[in-house]
Design an enzyme around this catalytic site. Structure first.
Site, short mmCIF file in Angstrom:
data_model
loop_
_atom_site.label_atom_id
_atom_site.label_comp_id
_atom_site.label_asym_id
_atom_site.label_seq_id
_atom_site.Cartn_x
_atom_site.Cartn_y
_atom_site.Cartn_z
N TYR A 54 0.82 -1.22 0.00
CA TYR A 54 0.00 0.00 0.00
C TYR A 54 0.85 1.26 0.00
CZ TYR A 54 -4.08 -2.92 0.41
OH TYR A 54 -5.05 -3.85 0.15
N GLN A 87 -15.91 2.70 -5.61
CA GLN A 87 -15.24 1.53 -5.06
C GLN A 87 -13.72 1.74 -5.01
OE1 GLN A 87 -16.70 -2.33 -6.69
NE2 GLN A 87 -18.12 -1.07 -7.89
N VAL A 89 -9.98 3.35 -4.22
CA VAL A 89 -9.31 3.87 -3.02
C VAL A 89 -8.36 5.02 -3.36
CG1 VAL A 89 -9.54 1.72 -1.75
CG2 VAL A 89 -7.50 2.08 -3.16
N ASP A 90 -8.29 5.39 -4.64
CA ASP A 90 -7.44 6.52 -5.05
C ASP A 90 -8.18 7.84 -4.81
OD1 ASP A 90 -8.98 7.36 -7.54
OD2 ASP A 90 -8.48 5.29 -8.08
N HIS A 105 -14.74 1.51 -0.23
CA HIS A 105 -13.70 0.54 0.14
C HIS A 105 -12.48 1.18 0.79
CE1 HIS A 105 -15.56 -2.30 -3.10
NE2 HIS A 105 -16.23 -2.30 -1.96
#
Length: 230
Positions: A54, A87, A89-90, A105
């Site tokens: 991550y 959806q 995550v950026d 998410h």
């Protein structure tokens, strides 16, 4: 009164900006099995690997830019009350200028405590094993992993129920519970579904217009259609 435009976005809209998705290569996400980097089990087995994964995704955000689909959605706030449910995550929707974005998410640019779910911090650099919350609990990526509950789901359902127009962009409609959100739309509202390889939607009471192309090209088409609702 501006009409309420609710937009559901998936990995396809970000793929145009160069962000890879795990569905691109047989369940691998940037060379990793998703079970190793996107599950609670993977985290407990090898937290260092998960943090490194991550951290690299977080650094990637500094090199990518919103594409035309993101920019059009942001521009539509001039004529509609736009609510994005993503959806992804950026932060590409935010970079483009969208002001109402719900991340189902989680977000790469946030971390949270492993013990206190509501202890969430903004985080733009690397997260390391020695980073802790105020009580000495380890911090983890603020990501909803496979097998975990989706805390924002109930709010997302409420938003879809309030929509005057629904747009779906860049999603296979295979990842639940997010894929089920379309079922909560008022049956009388128009729905636009933009994807190069759209899923077949069965038994929907809505008038669904499928636009089989990329998010950017699709949003150029849909933006013209939306003029009749202004």
């Amino acid at each position: 009164m501006k009409k309420k435009l609710v937009v559901l976005t998936g990995a396809g809209i970000s793929a145009e900006s160069g962000i890879k998705t795990f569905r691109d290569s047989d369940g691998l996400w940037e060379g990793h099995n998703v079970m190793d980097v996107a599950t609670p089990e993977g985290w407990h087995k090898n937290p260092a690997l998960v943090l490194d994964f991550y951290n690299k995704r977080r650094q990637e955000l500094k090199t990518v830019k919103p594409n035309e689909a993101h920019l059009i959605l942001a521009d539509l706030e001039n004529d509609f009350e736009v609510q994005i449910i993503t959806q992804n995550v950026d932060n590409l929707h935010e970079k483009a200028g969208s002001t109402n974005v719900l991340h189902l998410h989680g977000e790469l640019l946030k971390v949270r405590s492993t013990k206190k779910e509501n202890y969430i911090l903004d985080w733009s650099e690397d997260l390391n094993l020695h980073d802790f919350d105020d009580k000495g609990n380890r911090l983890r990526p603020h990501i909803v992993w496979f097998g975990e509950d989706v805390p924002a789901l109930e709010y997302a359902v409420e938003l879809v129920q309030q929509a005057d127009i629904l747009i779906i962009i860049g999603t296979s409609l295979q990842v639940y519970p997010a894929a089920g959100l379309i079922n909560f739309a008022n049956p009388n509202i128009p729905v636009y579904y933009i994807d190069p390889n759209p899923a077949t939607i069965y038994d929907s009471p809505n008038d669904i217009k499928v636009v089989s192309t990329t998010g950017s090209k699709g949003m150029e088409i849909v933006r013209k259609e939306l003029e009749k609702f202004q």
